[in-house]
Design a protein around this motif. Structure first.
Motif, PDB file in Angstrom:
ATOM      1  N   ASP A  50       0.830  -1.215   0.000  1.00 57.57           N
ATOM      2  CA  ASP A  50       0.000   0.000   0.000  1.00 57.57           C
ATOM      3  C   ASP A  50       0.859   1.257   0.000  1.00 57.57           C
ATOM      4  O   ASP A  50       0.609   2.201  -0.749  1.00 57.57           O
ATOM      5  N   VAL A  51       1.899   1.275   0.839  1.00 60.62           N
ATOM      6  CA  VAL A  51       2.759   2.466   0.923  1.00 60.62           C
ATOM      7  C   VAL A  51       3.444   2.726  -0.413  1.00 60.62           C
ATOM      8  O   VAL A  51       3.572   3.857  -0.861  1.00 60.62           O
ATOM      9  N   PHE A  52       3.905   1.636  -1.088  1.00 58.49           N
ATOM     10  CA  PHE A  52       4.638   1.811  -2.346  1.00 58.49           C
ATOM     11  C   PHE A  52       3.705   1.859  -3.553  1.00 58.49           C
ATOM     12  O   PHE A  52       4.152   2.183  -4.659  1.00 58.49           O
ATOM     13  N   GLY A  53       2.403   1.543  -3.341  1.00 60.20           N
ATOM     14  CA  GLY A  53       1.521   1.477  -4.502  1.00 60.20           C
ATOM     15  C   GLY A  53       1.986   0.411  -5.479  1.00 60.20           C
ATOM     16  O   GLY A  53       1.934   0.587  -6.688  1.00 60.20           O
ATOM     17  N   ALA A  54       2.490  -0.741  -4.929  1.00 59.01           N
ATOM     18  CA  ALA A  54       3.087  -1.785  -5.762  1.00 59.01           C
ATOM     19  C   ALA A  54       2.182  -3.012  -5.762  1.00 59.01           C
ATOM     20  O   ALA A  54       1.510  -3.310  -4.767  1.00 59.01           O
ATOM     21  N   PRO A  55       2.191  -3.789  -6.835  1.00 62.40           N
ATOM     22  CA  PRO A  55       1.334  -4.980  -6.910  1.00 62.40           C
ATOM     23  C   PRO A  55       1.911  -6.178  -6.153  1.00 62.40           C
ATOM     24  O   PRO A  55       1.197  -7.116  -5.865  1.00 62.40           O
ATOM     25  N   ILE A  56       3.210  -6.165  -5.803  1.00 59.02           N
ATOM     26  CA  ILE A  56       3.856  -7.319  -5.203  1.00 59.02           C
ATOM     27  C   ILE A  56       4.645  -6.875  -3.978  1.00 59.02           C
ATOM     28  O   ILE A  56       5.391  -5.874  -4.043  1.00 59.02           O
ATOM     29  N   ALA A  57       4.464  -7.590  -2.863  1.00 62.44           N
ATOM     30  CA  ALA A  57       5.265  -7.357  -1.664  1.00 62.44           C
ATOM     31  C   ALA A  57       5.487  -8.715  -0.999  1.00 62.44           C
ATOM     32  O   ALA A  57       4.589  -9.558  -0.968  1.00 62.44           O
ATOM     33  N   ARG A 154      10.787   8.697   2.760  1.00 55.26           N
ATOM     34  CA  ARG A 154       9.713   8.133   3.594  1.00 55.26           C
ATOM     35  C   ARG A 154       9.529   6.639   3.291  1.00 55.26           C
ATOM     36  O   ARG A 154       9.341   5.825   4.193  1.00 55.26           O
ATOM     37  N   GLN A 155       9.585   6.275   2.001  1.00 59.24           N
ATOM     38  CA  GLN A 155       9.462   4.868   1.647  1.00 59.24           C
ATOM     39  C   GLN A 155      10.651   4.057   2.161  1.00 59.24           C
ATOM     40  O   GLN A 155      10.508   2.921   2.627  1.00 59.24           O
ATOM     41  N   ARG A 156      11.839   4.635   2.068  1.00 53.65           N
ATOM     42  CA  ARG A 156      13.031   3.982   2.623  1.00 53.65           C
ATOM     43  C   ARG A 156      12.836   3.720   4.113  1.00 53.65           C
ATOM     44  O   ARG A 156      13.105   2.626   4.627  1.00 53.65           O
ATOM     45  N   ALA A 435      -2.701   6.771  -9.749  1.00 50.46           N
ATOM     46  CA  ALA A 435      -2.701   5.809  -8.650  1.00 50.46           C
ATOM     47  C   ALA A 435      -3.772   4.781  -8.966  1.00 50.46           C
ATOM     48  O   ALA A 435      -4.965   5.084  -8.923  1.00 50.46           O
ATOM     49  N   GLY A 436      -3.349   3.579  -9.314  1.00 48.00           N
ATOM     50  CA  GLY A 436      -4.310   2.570  -9.732  1.00 48.00           C
ATOM     51  C   GLY A 436      -4.935   2.959 -11.052  1.00 48.00           C
ATOM     52  O   GLY A 436      -4.260   3.273 -12.030  1.00 48.00           O
ATOM     53  N   SER A 437      -6.273   2.986 -11.071  1.00 49.75           N
ATOM     54  CA  SER A 437      -6.991   3.332 -12.305  1.00 49.75           C
ATOM     55  C   SER A 437      -7.477   4.767 -12.299  1.00 49.75           C
ATOM     56  O   SER A 437      -8.289   5.153 -13.134  1.00 49.75           O
TER      57      SER A 437
END
Length: 845
Positions: A50-57, A154-156, A435-437
């Protein structure tokens, strides 16, 4: 953005303080491999995605020959072979491992997870590292799109915190396992099963409380220097764990020396180096004044001159406080999320800027209240509608390009113009990010800035036009000066030749008249050039424009022909102006003839007068115009009109739209030069097919000044008397010789000089000199300075000036000084005779 390059290209291999056997043994001690999924670890990967807006974690552990996932989002598998693992490379690095684009990194270009499905392009992972520095795996996020800018600070920080949280949980599990072993050993010594179960429940509750806590504190400080030496720092922001970690209360806004006067200097030195160098640092050190040891990460944020440092630290005084620290961190994160959500909601509701959510098809999905205030449309009138329903047509393409750029995952910026509900227009500057769609965009009203920018551009264009006209004017003025000198010799010589031949030879007289006519037409052309360059000598006088227009109406009618109707509209109570009436008549006649030529099939010309006032707002948009009261003379036609390109060049000399031989291209340039020289302003209003109006603004004459009476024409040719001696001063030999011959022909005695110095010698040697006839523009000493010296020696001596080019001294801004006599080149013998006689008679009277 942080400097991501050091992570992917500048990172070095591990220091080899561990070997693979030690690392695998450490992993086995945690007994985590092949255990079931647990909510605590699932929460970590969901938060990371969620924080990175990434599809894989993923929370992954590098075992022998495989990569095993304790928790994952977007993978759909429990493990992968080690030979396709990116994390296997990450554990060989120090710190955060970031690969902005896997296809640009030689280590991964052949990886099937990169070249095939799922097509991984971006990776960022933080080490899961034991207290003694053995890497077990990573907490990482992956994306199928590259991220050239890497990750934010912040992401780091989030990755580091999540990795720390996972390791704390693993430590907790290991401690629990050890506890179980101890319990098993004690079981034989404890008789009562209830006591053992109670002990286990107590221990489990203690570890459960520790699990829900995090031991990391965070603050942003401003390092304060005395010269180059750091002496203190001020807390700008602190998190909730800060107080628990330090014992410092209400630290935000205060200095460290104020809160802990005995705090050690080495803390200030370390943070000072980070603030100055920008190099992040990780270290462990004691804060004796606070009674704690800390594991600290510090890095600079913001601009270098702000000297802000973010500090992430953990109390390592007691490892058993880890669970409580995690709980505090969770509470802090939840509070921050709630606070941030509240802040965003408040910003959405109160921001003066436009905010919106728009889909990738350009349809509004959500708008903030600022739309109603700025553009007048309600939310229901906007949501569900396409953006181009509100954007002006000329900006449709740019707007579509912007939201299509966002749909491709890129940030977009665009400036466009929106219509207000009341029909007016607003200029908006947008920044947008997907962000997303959905694309989120913020728009700032830049209407005033755009208007100011356009006004500035208009003023710059006017300045360039004025500079161009001035440069062309200087050139044409110089040409006219030299040409006038040549014409003076030509016209004068033809006059003398005609007088010598007499009327007996009719053919010779006809040839002389034809040559003289051509020379006079050339002289008229040079006068137009001088008018454009604002170098013609003027004879201004009080003028009633109504009387002047009425008096030349018949002349204009004869000039424009019978198929064009002339209408004059003369204002009552018209102010007077102070101009040269002859030149003003030429301007009006030229404008009327231009209007006639624009109406090949006939039409109507209207000449109107009125009083006008040009205010500060008007003159601000028209460079070189002074505010005040003016007499307006407007000449309008119903002809073909002009395009904007033609209007821009209309005043340029020799520019014409007429056929070859139909015009010189000097009519409007002459009018422009005369009006500017008279302190006025001229403006063209025209559209193709709609006719043209040219407005001439001349300054109002204030005060009581009698109008000039026309001079009576002198018919006889005035001749000189034998005792009258004329001193001629002219640096051009041909012009000087013609002047001498002409004056001798008129009955005067003449002596001549080629320079001012020679003229002064002749004046001293000939006290009988009756008049000085001198050119104005001469090398070394000009005619004006010569006249000053002559007036000092012979104050009663009359002086007549002549010039083909005048700029200063005798003529100030083109207006004759009081009492100065001037005859312009070229001149005829008749004009010379009249002006010489006038100067002599004025002096004797």
């Amino acid at each position: 953005m942080a400097d991501q390059q050091e992570d992917t290209r500048g990172a070095h291999q591990h220091s080899a303080s561990w070997n693979e056997g030690d690392r695998l043994a450490a992993l086995d001690r945690y007994a985590i491999l092949d255990t079931p999924r647990e909510a605590e670890f699932d929460d970590v990967v969901r938060l990371a995605a969620d924080v990175f807006g990434a599809p894989i974690a993923v929370v992954n552990l590098i075992a022998s020959g495989r990569q095993w996932f304790k928790a994952e989002v977007g993978i759909g598998a429990d493990e992968l072979p080690l030979d396709v693992s990116i994390c296997a490379h990450a554990i060989l690095q120090q710190g955060i491992f970031v690969v902005p684009d896997t296809t640009a990194d030689a280590r991964f270009t052949c990886n099937p997870l990169v070249t095939g499905e799922p097509g991984l392009r971006f990776y960022a992972g933080a080490l899961l590292e034991t207290p003694d520095g053995l890497p077990l795996g990573t907490v990482c996020v992956l994306d199928t799109k590259p991220r050239p800018d890497g990750i934010t600070e912040r992401q780091r920080l989030t990755l580091e915190l999540l990795a720390r949280q996972v390791m704390t949980q693993l430590e907790l599990r290991r401690e629990i396992a050890q506890r179980d072993k101890r319990a098993a050993l004690l079981q034989s010594e404890i008789d009562a099963r209830r006591n053992l179960e109670a002990s286990l429940r107590t221990s489990e509750q203690r570890y459960r409380a520790l699990f829900d806590t995090i031991d990391a504190g965070f603050c942003i400080i401003e390092v304060l220097f005395d010269g180059e030496r750091p002496v203190d720092y001020r807390f700008l922001e602190v998190n909730r764990a800060f107080e628990a970690q330090t014992g410092l209360v209400d630290a935000a806004g205060k200095r460290m020396r104020e809160l802990a006067p005995d705090h050690e200097q080495h803390w200030f030195d370390i943070y000072g180096r980070v603030a100055l160098s920008g190099e992040p640092i990780r270290f462990e050190n004691e804060a004796a004044a606070l009674g704690f040891w800390y594991d600290v990460r510090a890095f600079r944020i913001g601009a270098a001159d702000e000297r802000h440092v973010a500090v992430l630290f953990t109390d390592i005084s007691e490892r058993r406080r880890a669970e409580r620290a995690i709980q505090q961190l969770n509470e802090t994160l939840e509070a921050q999320v709630e606070a941030r959500t509240a802040e965003l909601s408040l910003m959405w509701q109160t921001s003066p800027d436009l905010m919106l959510e728009i889909d990738f098809d350009g349809v509004f999905r959500r708008v903030n209240p600022a739309w109603t205030k700025l553009l007048g449309f309600s939310e229901s009138e906007l949501v569900g509608h396409h953006v181009n329903e509100f954007v002006l047509p000329e900006h449709h393409d740019d707007t579509v390009d912007a939201y299509e750029t966002a749909a491709e995952g890129q940030h977009a910026q665009v400036e466009n113009r929106y219509r207000h509900k009341d029909g007016s227009v607003r200029s908006i500057a947008w920044v947008a990010a997907p962000a997303g769609s959905i694309t989120y965009a913020i728009g700032r009203d830049i209407t005033k800035e755009v208007e100011q920018r356009e006004r500035l551009q208009q003023m710059e264009d006017q300045l360039r036009q004025a500079q161009k006209m001035e440069a062309v004017g200087q050139l044409t003025g110089g040409i006219a000066h030299d040409f006038n000198n040549m014409l003076a010799v030509t016209i004068g010589s033809l006059d003398l030749l005609k007088r010598r031949i007499g009327a007996e030879d009719a053919r010779a007289v006809r040839y002389i008249d034809a040559a003289a006519d051509g020379a006079r037409r050339a002289a008229n052309l040079t006068q137009r050039l001088l008018a454009f360059s604002r170098q013609q000598p003027l004879r201004p006088e009080p003028v009633n424009a109504n009387s002047l227009v009425a008096g030349m109406s018949d002349l204009i009618r004869h000039s424009i022909g019978g198929d064009i109707q002339l209408e004059t509209v003369l204002a009552g109570g018209l102010w007077r102006t102070h101009v040269d009436p002859n030149q003003l008549e030429n301007v009006i006649l030229n404008l009327a003839i231009n209007a006639r030529d624009a109406m090949a099939d006939g039409g109507r010309i209207t000449i109107e007068t009125q009083n006008a006032h040009l205010d500060q707002r008007y003159v601000a948009a028209h460079l070189g115009v002074a505010a005040g009261q003016y007499v307006l003379i407007a000449v309008s036609d119903t002809g073909s009109g002009m395009t904007p390109e033609v209007i821009a060049k209309a005043f340029d000399p020799f520019f014409t739209t007429k056929a070859v031989g139909k015009g010189t291209g000097l009519g409007l340039s002459q009018a422009y030069g005369f009006v500017k020289q008279s302190g006025g302003h001229v403006k063209i209003y025209s559209e193709p097919g709609e006719g043209t109006t040219i407005k001439v603004y001349l300054p109002r004459l204030l005060g009581d000044h009698p109008e000039h009476e026309p001079e009576s024409l002198v018919q006889p040719l005035p001749l000189g008397e034998e005792q009258e001696l004329i001193l001629v001063v002219e640096d051009e030999p041909a012009v000087r010789q013609f002047s001498v011959d002409a004056l001798v022909e008129l009955g005067y005695r003449v002596i001549s000089a080629g320079s001012a110095t020679e003229a002064l010698r002749l004046l001293d040697a000939n006290p009988a000199v009756s008049l000085l006839f001198t050119d104005v523009v001469m090398p070394e000493i000009n005619g004006a300075k010569l006249a000053e010296e002559v007036m000092r020696r012979r104050p009663e001596l009359p002086i007549l000036f002549t010039t083909g080019y005048t700029r200063n001294a005798v003529v100030h801004n083109g207006v004759l000084e009081p009492g100065v006599q001037l005859i312009g080149k070229p001149f005829t013998i008749e004009e010379l005779a009249a002006r010489i006689r006038e100067a002599l008679d004025t002096a004797t009277s």
